[in-house]
Design a protein around this motif. Structure first.
Motif, PDB file in Angstrom:
ATOM      1  N   GLN A  31       9.201  63.232  -9.674  1.00  0.00           N
ATOM      2  CA  GLN A  31      10.496  62.574  -9.665  1.00  0.00           C
ATOM      3  C   GLN A  31      10.381  61.066  -9.850  1.00  0.00           C
ATOM      4  O   GLN A  31      11.379  60.397 -10.103  1.00  0.00           O
ATOM      5  CB  GLN A  31      11.233  62.882  -8.359  1.00  0.00           C
ATOM      6  N   LEU A  32       9.179  60.537  -9.700  1.00  0.00           N
ATOM      7  CA  LEU A  32       8.928  59.111  -9.845  1.00  0.00           C
ATOM      8  C   LEU A  32       7.527  58.954 -10.436  1.00  0.00           C
ATOM      9  O   LEU A  32       6.607  59.669 -10.042  1.00  0.00           O
ATOM     10  CB  LEU A  32       9.004  58.423  -8.474  1.00  0.00           C
ATOM     11  N   ALA A  33       7.393  58.039 -11.387  1.00  0.00           N
ATOM     12  CA  ALA A  33       6.095  57.840 -12.054  1.00  0.00           C
ATOM     13  C   ALA A  33       5.520  56.473 -11.710  1.00  0.00           C
ATOM     14  O   ALA A  33       6.249  55.482 -11.629  1.00  0.00           O
ATOM     15  CB  ALA A  33       6.262  57.951 -13.564  1.00  0.00           C
ATOM     16  N   ARG A  34       4.220  56.455 -11.521  1.00  0.00           N
ATOM     17  CA  ARG A  34       3.525  55.185 -11.339  1.00  0.00           C
ATOM     18  C   ARG A  34       3.453  54.490 -12.690  1.00  0.00           C
ATOM     19  O   ARG A  34       3.258  55.128 -13.714  1.00  0.00           O
ATOM     20  CB  ARG A  34       2.105  55.429 -10.834  1.00  0.00           C
ATOM     21  N   CYS A  35       3.598  53.183 -12.676  1.00  0.00           N
ATOM     22  CA  CYS A  35       3.620  52.431 -13.936  1.00  0.00           C
ATOM     23  C   CYS A  35       2.579  51.326 -13.970  1.00  0.00           C
ATOM     24  O   CYS A  35       2.686  50.400 -14.774  1.00  0.00           O
ATOM     25  CB  CYS A  35       5.001  51.830 -14.162  1.00  0.00           C
ATOM     26  N   GLY A  36       1.597  51.401 -13.132  1.00  0.00           N
ATOM     27  CA  GLY A  36       0.569  50.366 -13.117  1.00  0.00           C
ATOM     28  C   GLY A  36      -0.013  50.194 -11.740  1.00  0.00           C
ATOM     29  O   GLY A  36       0.162  51.034 -10.862  1.00  0.00           O
ATOM     30  N   GLY A  37      -0.691  49.079 -11.570  1.00  0.00           N
ATOM     31  CA  GLY A  37      -1.349  48.821 -10.302  1.00  0.00           C
ATOM     32  C   GLY A  37      -2.669  49.556 -10.226  1.00  0.00           C
ATOM     33  O   GLY A  37      -3.337  49.773 -11.234  1.00  0.00           O
ATOM     34  N   SER A  38      -3.017  49.975  -9.039  1.00  0.00           N
ATOM     35  CA  SER A  38      -4.252  50.719  -8.813  1.00  0.00           C
ATOM     36  C   SER A  38      -3.912  51.985  -8.041  1.00  0.00           C
ATOM     37  O   SER A  38      -2.794  52.117  -7.534  1.00  0.00           O
ATOM     38  CB  SER A  38      -5.233  49.853  -8.012  1.00  0.00           C
ATOM     39  N   PRO A  39      -4.860  52.914  -7.937  1.00  0.00           N
ATOM     40  CA  PRO A  39      -4.567  54.141  -7.176  1.00  0.00           C
ATOM     41  C   PRO A  39      -4.146  53.852  -5.729  1.00  0.00           C
ATOM     42  O   PRO A  39      -3.310  54.548  -5.177  1.00  0.00           O
ATOM     43  CB  PRO A  39      -5.884  54.911  -7.215  1.00  0.00           C
ATOM     44  N   ARG A  40      -4.698  52.817  -5.145  1.00  0.00           N
ATOM     45  CA  ARG A  40      -4.355  52.479  -3.759  1.00  0.00           C
ATOM     46  C   ARG A  40      -3.122  51.596  -3.643  1.00  0.00           C
ATOM     47  O   ARG A  40      -2.499  51.532  -2.589  1.00  0.00           O
ATOM     48  CB  ARG A  40      -5.541  51.815  -3.079  1.00  0.00           C
ATOM     49  N   GLN A  41      -2.784  50.881  -4.715  1.00  0.00           N
ATOM     50  CA  GLN A  41      -1.617  49.995  -4.715  1.00  0.00           C
ATOM     51  C   GLN A  41      -0.839  50.163  -6.016  1.00  0.00           C
ATOM     52  O   GLN A  41      -0.862  49.294  -6.888  1.00  0.00           O
ATOM     53  CB  GLN A  41      -2.053  48.549  -4.529  1.00  0.00           C
ATOM     54  N   PRO A  42      -0.143  51.299  -6.142  1.00  0.00           N
ATOM     55  CA  PRO A  42       0.586  51.558  -7.391  1.00  0.00           C
ATOM     56  C   PRO A  42       1.846  50.718  -7.513  1.00  0.00           C
ATOM     57  O   PRO A  42       2.383  50.220  -6.518  1.00  0.00           O
ATOM     58  CB  PRO A  42       0.943  53.039  -7.272  1.00  0.00           C
ATOM     59  N   TRP A  43       2.289  50.571  -8.746  1.00  0.00           N
ATOM     60  CA  TRP A  43       3.546  49.893  -9.064  1.00  0.00           C
ATOM     61  C   TRP A  43       4.502  50.909  -9.636  1.00  0.00           C
ATOM     62  O   TRP A  43       4.101  51.887 -10.258  1.00  0.00           O
ATOM     63  CB  TRP A  43       3.341  48.810 -10.112  1.00  0.00           C
ATOM     64  N   TYR A  44       5.773  50.639  -9.449  1.00  0.00           N
ATOM     65  CA  TYR A  44       6.821  51.501  -9.972  1.00  0.00           C
ATOM     66  C   TYR A  44       7.828  50.628 -10.709  1.00  0.00           C
ATOM     67  O   TYR A  44       8.163  49.536 -10.251  1.00  0.00           O
ATOM     68  CB  TYR A  44       7.515  52.258  -8.833  1.00  0.00           C
ATOM     69  N   ALA A  45       8.322  51.098 -11.836  1.00  0.00           N
ATOM     70  CA  ALA A  45       9.292  50.336 -12.630  1.00  0.00           C
ATOM     71  C   ALA A  45      10.615  50.242 -11.881  1.00  0.00           C
ATOM     72  O   ALA A  45      11.108  51.240 -11.342  1.00  0.00           O
ATOM     73  CB  ALA A  45       9.504  50.993 -13.989  1.00  0.00           C
TER      74      ALA A  45
END
Length: 62
Positions: A31-45
């Motif tokens: 339902q939500l996709a990661r758009c960057g960052g790292s596996p431990r600190q992901p970013w979301y748009a």
């Protein structure tokens, strides 16, 4: 440093008014996709988070 237009997992949880673990579950469910960052600190748009928040508000209102 996070790029403009993206939110951290903590910021995303705050916008969605959910716990951090719920953000992880939303990612697992697709339902939500990661758009960057790292596996431990992901970013979301921001746009994705806002769209999900709007969908959740619509479902809660129904």
């Amino acid at each position: 440093m996070i790029r403009p237009g993206y939110l951290t997992a903590h910021q995303t949880a705050r916008v969605l008014d959910v716990q951090l673990d719920t953000v992880r579950q939303l990612v697992r469910r697709g339902q939500l996709a990661r758009c960057g960052g790292s596996p431990r600190q992901p970013w979301y748009a921001v746009a994705d988070v806002q769209a999900l928040a709007a969908r959740r508000r619509t479902l809660d209102a129904a």
